[in-house]
Design a protein around this motif. Structure first.
Motif, PDB file in Angstrom:
ATOM      1  N   UNK A   5      -3.155  -0.756 -11.730  1.00  0.00           N
ATOM      2  CA  UNK A   5      -3.461   0.586 -11.709  1.00  0.00           C
ATOM      3  C   UNK A   5      -4.456   0.017 -10.327  1.00  0.00           C
ATOM      4  N   UNK A   6      -4.935   1.025  -8.999  1.00  0.00           N
ATOM      5  CA  UNK A   6      -4.790   1.762  -9.330  1.00  0.00           C
ATOM      6  C   UNK A   6      -3.516   2.555  -9.266  1.00  0.00           C
ATOM      7  N   UNK A   7      -3.249   3.720  -8.701  1.00  0.00           N
ATOM      8  CA  UNK A   7      -2.036   5.133  -9.518  1.00  0.00           C
ATOM      9  C   UNK A   7      -2.025   5.982  -8.318  1.00  0.00           C
ATOM     10  N   UNK A   8      -1.547   6.462  -7.564  1.00  0.00           N
ATOM     11  CA  UNK A   8      -2.118   7.575  -6.292  1.00  0.00           C
ATOM     12  C   UNK A   8       0.131   8.312  -6.794  1.00  0.00           C
ATOM     13  N   UNK A   9      -0.015   9.687  -6.334  1.00  0.00           N
ATOM     14  CA  UNK A   9       0.984  10.459  -5.912  1.00  0.00           C
ATOM     15  C   UNK A   9       1.860  10.013  -4.691  1.00  0.00           C
ATOM     16  N   UNK A  10       1.794   8.956  -4.226  1.00  0.00           N
ATOM     17  CA  UNK A  10       2.451   9.019  -2.866  1.00  0.00           C
ATOM     18  C   UNK A  10       3.709   8.146  -2.926  1.00  0.00           C
ATOM     19  N   UNK A  11       4.677   8.928  -2.235  1.00  0.00           N
ATOM     20  CA  UNK A  11       5.722   7.549  -2.105  1.00  0.00           C
ATOM     21  C   UNK A  11       6.292   7.619  -0.936  1.00  0.00           C
ATOM     22  N   UNK A  12       6.402   5.953  -0.698  1.00  0.00           N
ATOM     23  CA  UNK A  12       6.993   5.738   0.335  1.00  0.00           C
ATOM     24  C   UNK A  12       8.385   5.173   0.401  1.00  0.00           C
ATOM     25  N   UNK A  13       8.806   5.766   1.064  1.00  0.00           N
ATOM     26  CA  UNK A  13      10.016   6.147   1.386  1.00  0.00           C
ATOM     27  C   UNK A  13      10.776   4.919   2.212  1.00  0.00           C
ATOM     28  N   UNK A  14      11.275   4.304   1.380  1.00  0.00           N
ATOM     29  CA  UNK A  14      12.288   2.867   2.506  1.00  0.00           C
ATOM     30  C   UNK A  14      13.014   3.452   3.300  1.00  0.00           C
ATOM     31  N   UNK A  15      14.125   2.216   4.194  1.00  0.00           N
ATOM     32  CA  UNK A  15      14.828   2.719   4.784  1.00  0.00           C
ATOM     33  C   UNK A  15      16.236   2.376   5.005  1.00  0.00           C
ATOM     34  N   UNK A  16      16.996   2.784   5.029  1.00  0.00           N
ATOM     35  CA  UNK A  16      17.959   1.837   5.029  1.00  0.00           C
ATOM     36  C   UNK A  16      18.513   0.502   5.294  1.00  0.00           C
ATOM     37  N   UNK A  17      17.595   0.593   6.225  1.00  0.00           N
ATOM     38  CA  UNK A  17      17.835  -1.249   6.645  1.00  0.00           C
ATOM     39  C   UNK A  17      16.903  -2.065   5.822  1.00  0.00           C
ATOM     40  N   UNK A  18      15.687  -1.483   4.608  1.00  0.00           N
ATOM     41  CA  UNK A  18      14.729  -2.163   3.812  1.00  0.00           C
ATOM     42  C   UNK A  18      16.227  -2.883   2.887  1.00  0.00           C
ATOM     43  N   UNK A  83      14.000   1.505 -10.879  1.00  0.00           N
ATOM     44  CA  UNK A  83      12.880   0.904 -10.811  1.00  0.00           C
ATOM     45  C   UNK A  83      11.749   1.498 -10.033  1.00  0.00           C
ATOM     46  N   UNK A  84      10.498   2.132 -10.448  1.00  0.00           N
ATOM     47  CA  UNK A  84       9.457   2.475  -9.707  1.00  0.00           C
ATOM     48  C   UNK A  84       8.863   1.532  -9.690  1.00  0.00           C
ATOM     49  N   UNK A  85       8.178   1.254  -8.408  1.00  0.00           N
ATOM     50  CA  UNK A  85       7.446  -0.205  -8.479  1.00  0.00           C
ATOM     51  C   UNK A  85       6.059   0.555  -7.974  1.00  0.00           C
ATOM     52  N   UNK A  86       4.875  -0.694  -7.870  1.00  0.00           N
ATOM     53  CA  UNK A  86       3.458   0.200  -7.513  1.00  0.00           C
ATOM     54  C   UNK A  86       3.319  -0.307  -6.466  1.00  0.00           C
ATOM     55  N   UNK A  87       2.406  -0.087  -5.353  1.00  0.00           N
ATOM     56  CA  UNK A  87       2.196  -1.381  -4.345  1.00  0.00           C
ATOM     57  C   UNK A  87       0.643  -1.350  -4.854  1.00  0.00           C
ATOM     58  N   UNK A  88       0.441  -2.107  -3.894  1.00  0.00           N
ATOM     59  CA  UNK A  88      -1.117  -2.497  -3.833  1.00  0.00           C
ATOM     60  C   UNK A  88      -1.897  -1.432  -3.851  1.00  0.00           C
ATOM     61  N   UNK A  89      -1.783  -0.325  -3.081  1.00  0.00           N
ATOM     62  CA  UNK A  89      -2.682   0.731  -2.988  1.00  0.00           C
ATOM     63  C   UNK A  89      -2.636   1.757  -3.332  1.00  0.00           C
ATOM     64  N   UNK A  90      -1.288   1.892  -4.742  1.00  0.00           N
ATOM     65  CA  UNK A  90      -1.231   2.522  -5.692  1.00  0.00           C
ATOM     66  C   UNK A  90       0.019   3.420  -5.427  1.00  0.00           C
ATOM     67  N   UNK A  91       0.192   3.751  -4.656  1.00  0.00           N
ATOM     68  CA  UNK A  91       1.465   4.337  -3.844  1.00  0.00           C
ATOM     69  C   UNK A  91       2.624   3.684  -4.609  1.00  0.00           C
ATOM     70  N   UNK A  92       4.018   4.353  -4.083  1.00  0.00           N
ATOM     71  CA  UNK A  92       5.168   4.108  -5.223  1.00  0.00           C
ATOM     72  C   UNK A  92       5.496   3.940  -4.535  1.00  0.00           C
ATOM     73  N   UNK A  93       7.179   3.057  -4.653  1.00  0.00           N
ATOM     74  CA  UNK A  93       8.257   2.858  -4.527  1.00  0.00           C
ATOM     75  C   UNK A  93       9.408   2.957  -4.932  1.00  0.00           C
ATOM     76  N   UNK A  94      10.902   3.709  -5.355  1.00  0.00           N
ATOM     77  CA  UNK A  94      11.890   3.492  -5.972  1.00  0.00           C
ATOM     78  C   UNK A  94      13.425   1.684  -5.393  1.00  0.00           C
ATOM     79  N   UNK A  95      13.466   1.568  -6.540  1.00  0.00           N
ATOM     80  CA  UNK A  95      14.458   0.951  -5.694  1.00  0.00           C
ATOM     81  C   UNK A  95      15.477   0.375  -6.820  1.00  0.00           C
TER      82      UNK A  95
END
Length: 107
Positions: A5-18, A83-95
């Protein structure tokens, strides 16, 4: 299962270069992370190195996915999955995660 935790509903979009790269030992502890991993996750290197990789696990990820991952690796086969990962802020990103055992450690 670890609940991060925490968890938010904010998705971090990864760029094609990430390109997120991490390495773990056979206990699942992080031994290496690249700059993209740090930038996306919001964690510092000192907060991640030596920690279990599930420190970035999002609570929405079913435990069965990681049981499958470890069973596949223990059988000597590579594993690929979303895989859905969680950022330290609670946001998430898919890899699209690719996991395999190093030739140096495979026996």
């Amino acid at each position: 299962m670890r609940t991060n935790l925490p968890v938010t509903q904010n998705e971090v979009q990864l760029s094609d270069k990430t390109l997120i790269v991490s390495k773990t030992n056979l206990k699942g502890q992080i031994t290496y992370i690249n700059r993209d991993f740090l930038d996306i996750s919001g964690f510092s290197e000192s907060e991640l190195i030596g920690e279990p990789h599930n420190v970035v696990r999002h609570p929405d990820m079913p435990p069965e996915a990681f049981v499958d991952l470890w069973n596949t690796l223990k059988a000597g086969r590579p594993w690929i999955g979303m895989v859905k990962n969680r950022c330290k802020s609670g946001d998430f990103y898919w890899v699209e995660a690719h996991a395999g055992r190093s030739l140096k450690t495979a026996k």
